[in-house]
Motif scaffolding. Structure first.
Motif, PDB file in Angstrom:
ATOM      1  N   LYS A  16     -11.190  43.519  53.933  1.00 28.67           N
ATOM      2  CA  LYS A  16     -12.374  43.672  54.228  1.00 28.67           C
ATOM      3  C   LYS A  16     -13.090  45.073  53.708  1.00 28.67           C
ATOM      4  O   LYS A  16     -13.865  45.840  54.235  1.00 28.67           O
ATOM      5  N   GLN A  17     -11.854  45.486  52.675  1.00 30.88           N
ATOM      6  CA  GLN A  17     -12.655  46.916  51.724  1.00 30.88           C
ATOM      7  C   GLN A  17     -12.940  46.698  50.610  1.00 30.88           C
ATOM      8  O   GLN A  17     -12.136  45.695  49.919  1.00 30.88           O
ATOM      9  N   GLU A  53     -21.446  42.211  51.396  1.00 27.02           N
ATOM     10  CA  GLU A  53     -21.917  41.502  52.412  1.00 27.02           C
ATOM     11  C   GLU A  53     -21.366  40.016  52.463  1.00 27.02           C
ATOM     12  O   GLU A  53     -21.096  39.475  53.430  1.00 27.02           O
ATOM     13  N   LYS A  54     -21.310  39.416  51.085  1.00 27.25           N
ATOM     14  CA  LYS A  54     -20.951  38.066  50.858  1.00 27.25           C
ATOM     15  C   LYS A  54     -19.602  38.015  51.409  1.00 27.25           C
ATOM     16  O   LYS A  54     -19.156  36.992  52.141  1.00 27.25           O
ATOM     17  N   HIS A  55     -18.810  38.895  51.503  1.00 22.78           N
ATOM     18  CA  HIS A  55     -17.199  38.930  51.675  1.00 22.78           C
ATOM     19  C   HIS A  55     -17.030  39.760  52.962  1.00 22.78           C
ATOM     20  O   HIS A  55     -15.916  39.556  53.631  1.00 22.78           O
ATOM     21  N   GLY A  56     -18.075  39.993  53.867  1.00 24.92           N
ATOM     22  CA  GLY A  56     -17.861  40.463  55.163  1.00 24.92           C
ATOM     23  C   GLY A  56     -17.101  41.797  55.019  1.00 24.92           C
ATOM     24  O   GLY A  56     -16.395  42.310  55.960  1.00 24.92           O
ATOM     25  N   ALA A  57     -17.223  42.603  53.940  1.00 26.29           N
ATOM     26  CA  ALA A  57     -16.524  43.849  53.686  1.00 26.29           C
ATOM     27  C   ALA A  57     -17.324  45.237  53.639  1.00 26.29           C
ATOM     28  O   ALA A  57     -18.558  45.029  53.550  1.00 26.29           O
TER      29      ALA A  57
END
Length: 478
Positions: A54-55, A73-77
């Motif tokens: 998530k980084q 945002e798309k990857h919740g990162a």
């Protein structure tokens, strides 16, 4: 040696070399990280997001940070870091804005002497992304004296290298951009020698399957023979890149310094702006003065008209320069307008004007706009349209000005009696143009001639000036 360079450039451009060698070197495949390449066609600029868990760490981001925010945002990162491989000359980075808005640490070499909050990132330093994934700094000067490349490793195996402007696909970075800009100013020969060792002693010693991700692609003025491929491998570059072939240092320096393209006026300005950090992108755009009335513009300030050449020819403001909104607007804006002067920016609609301001912001030129406005008047200055039948009946009745670069003319001179004055030199050399006949202006595709013909028209007010435009494509084929 020059003929070897020309042959390899041709093979890379046509794709022959790539087709022959691509299967021979299989790229390492990252397993724990995701690499996303962002492309800006206008500046032939590549930037990157490296996602681990998530980084996210970014490499060489462009001026508008929104695409990187959308990716995270798309990857919740979360964006935790931004790596600058060097203070860029050809675009403005959003590193400082991302630091302020996302709390990301900016990493850059101590030699860059950056004037914003940052963490120095030099030879052997690492960014630990967890789960066995690290990013390692490698000192690779040559294009700039403070340049680094960044090696991505997973569980001790190198899988990719982000080479900035040191190594391109089919080329290496030009060494002549840091003689008058930045904290460190070096002569081109000294930087070329640094490039020799950065390639031989650093990059070429990486495993052959390591993927090469450069900061620029074909069309960038940071190199002279960049391939249109977007990535490669160390092994493939060793096989096909003219600059990585076996030669001694002196031969390399001589070869690298040959036939480099012109240097736009804005390059030193961008180096300095990137050293201090640019203002917030949207806030800076909103500070551009929007003019409701274009009737009383201040005299002596350059007017840049971004409308199409046909609309421009039918009606435009006196002394306007027609740099059409297109893929190379930013480059020619920064080549024809000095960063020491202000300018007016003209478009045909609100949407188009916003797009032009966004393009100007990529090189920090929104800060120089004295005013921006919409021009829809029908009774302004006009230019003659090209009449092919009249021209073909007797070309000798015209003075033909070829505004392409010298290298382009050397490859093919379209008209035997033409006078070559490259567009970047045109404002200073316009007095060399004979005025006893109508002047016809051409480039290679019809894009640059819009600007060139408008410059000549305003300088030679009593001479008929005609833009050949896209008709040049027909003559190129003959």
């Amino acid at each position: 040696m020059k003929y070897v360079f020309v042959l390899l450039s041709f093979l890379l451009t046509t794709g022959f070399v790539k087709a022959q060698f691509t299967p021979l070197v299989q790229a390492a495949q990252p397993q724990k990280s995701k690499i996303h390449q962002f492309e800006d066609d206008g500046l032939a600029h590549f930037s990157y997001a490296i996602l681990v868990g998530k980084q996210v760490v970014l490499v060489d981001p462009g001026r508008n940070p929104q695409p990187y925010y959308d990716f995270a945002e798309k990857h919740g990162a979360s964006i935790i870091g931004v790596v600058e491989t060097h203070p860029h000359a050809d675009f403005v980075s959003s590193h400082l804005q991302i630091h302020h808005e996302k709390g990301a640490t900016v990493y850059i070499s101590k030699l860059a002497e950056a004037n914003y909050p940052h963490q120095t990132f030099d030879e052997g330093d690492i960014i630990d992304l967890g789960n066995g994934v690290i990013m390692r700094a490698m000192f690779t000067p040559g294009h700039s004296p403070d340049g680094i490349s960044v090696v991505l490793s997973e569980d001790g195996k190198d899988v990719a290298v982000f080479t900035g402007d040191t190594l391109f696909i089919g080329d290496v970075g030009r060494p002549d951009l840091r003689e008058s800009a930045g904290a460190i100013m070096m002569q081109r020969k000294e930087l070329a020698r640094m490039m020799y060792y950065s390639t031989r002693e650093k990059l070429m010693k990486l495993a052959e399957d390591v993927v090469v991700y450069p900061a620029h692609g074909a069309g960038s003025l940071c190199g002279k023979a960049i391939s249109d491929a977007k990535s490669s491998t160390i092994g493939q570059e060793k096989l096909t890149n003219y600059a990585l072939q076996e030669m001694n240092e002196e031969a390399f320096v001589e070869l690298l310094l040959q036939d480099q393209p012109f240097i736009p006026q804005y390059f030193p300005y961008n180096v300095d702006l990137n050293k201090t950090g640019a203002p917030t992108y949207l806030d800076s755009k909103e500070l551009v003065p929007v003019l409701a009335d274009l009737a009383d513009l201040e005299e002596g300030i350059t007017i840049i008209d971004g409308r199409s050449q046909d609309i421009f020819k039918n009606s435009h403001l006196p002394n306007a320069i027609n740099i059409m909104k297109g893929a190379k607007f930013e480059t020619w804006l920064g080549s024809l307008v000095s960063p020491q002067e202000r300018y007016y920016l003209i478009a045909e609609s609100e949407a188009s004007l916003d797009e032009l301001i966004s393009k100007a912001a990529k090189i920090g030129y929104e800060l120089l706009i004295a005013g921006a406005g919409i021009y829809i008047e029908k009774d302004g200055m006009t230019m003659s349209f090209f009449d092919q039948e009249t021209f073909d009946s007797n070309p000798d009745l015209f003075t033909i000005i070829d505004i392409r670069n010298e290298g382009e003319v050397a490859q093919q001179k379209v008209f035997a009696n033409s006078i070559n004055i490259p567009l970047p030199e045109l404002m200073q050399r316009v007095s060399e143009i004979p005025t006893d006949k109508p002047v016809v202006v051409h480039c290679g595709t019809g894009y640059r001639s819009a600007a060139g013909s408008s410059i000549i028209q305003h300088a030679l007010k009593d001479t008929k000036v005609i833009d050949m435009g896209a008709y040049i494509k027909e003559y190129n084929q003959k």
